[in-house]
Design a protein around this motif. Structure first.
Motif, short mmCIF file in Angstrom:
data_model
loop_
_atom_site.label_atom_id
_atom_site.label_comp_id
_atom_site.label_asym_id
_atom_site.label_seq_id
_atom_site.Cartn_x
_atom_site.Cartn_y
_atom_site.Cartn_z
N ARG A 52 0.83 -1.23 0.14
CA ARG A 52 0.18 0.04 0.04
C ARG A 52 0.98 1.13 -0.05
O ARG A 52 0.54 2.14 -0.76
N GLY A 72 -3.66 -10.51 4.57
CA GLY A 72 -4.92 -10.78 3.72
C GLY A 72 -4.72 -11.09 2.34
O GLY A 72 -3.88 -11.60 2.08
N SER A 73 -5.94 -10.71 1.74
CA SER A 73 -5.92 -10.94 0.48
C SER A 73 -5.09 -9.90 -0.41
O SER A 73 -5.37 -8.72 -0.30
N GLU A 76 -7.01 -7.14 -2.35
CA GLU A 76 -7.57 -5.98 -1.56
C GLU A 76 -6.70 -4.66 -2.26
O GLU A 76 -6.98 -3.42 -2.07
#
Length: 127
Positions: A52, A72-73, A76
């Protein structure tokens, strides 16, 4: 996040970097080797938070995205990618291409993969 600009065999390409988002150490090392051998500038992230941060400041030529990450995935990250300027290669050992919604990625590659298939797909997606 780690940035690799050194190469093994080929001169460094003067293009935006490839962002590799992969948590598996051995898989990431193999992918790094293959990309460096072809001269690609490379940004490497092991988790969603690092990816991110990179996507907030960088527009890569290609994002190679693992689906299953500890945080997480990898999917995303898709809303953060400028799809008009960045191609997406989704890779997974657990999911199949049929599991992805149409148009989610420019390409899908199941793990394990043939080395020549990986490098050919990178060339196709970046040209």
């Amino acid at each position: 996040m780690t940035m690799y600009t050194g190469t093994l065999d080929a001169p460094l390409r003067h293009t935006p970097p490839i962002l590799l988002v992969e948590d598996g150490g051995a898989m990431r090392t193999l992918q790094r080797f293959l990309l460096q051998r072809e001269g690609w500038p490379l940004l490497e992230c092991r988790d969603l938070a690092d990816a991110r941060a990179v996507l907030a400041t960088t527009t890569p030529a290609l994002v190679i995205l693992d689906v299953k990450l500890p945080s997480g995935s990898g999917l995303e990250l898709l809303p953060l990618i400028d799809r008009s300027r960045t191609r997406v290669l989704v890779m997974s050992g657990a999911a199949a291409e049929a599991d992805l919604a149409p148009g989610v990625a420019d390409a899908f590659l199941a793990k394990p993969f043939e080395l020549s298939t990986f490098t050919a797909l990178i060339e196709q997606l970046t040209n």
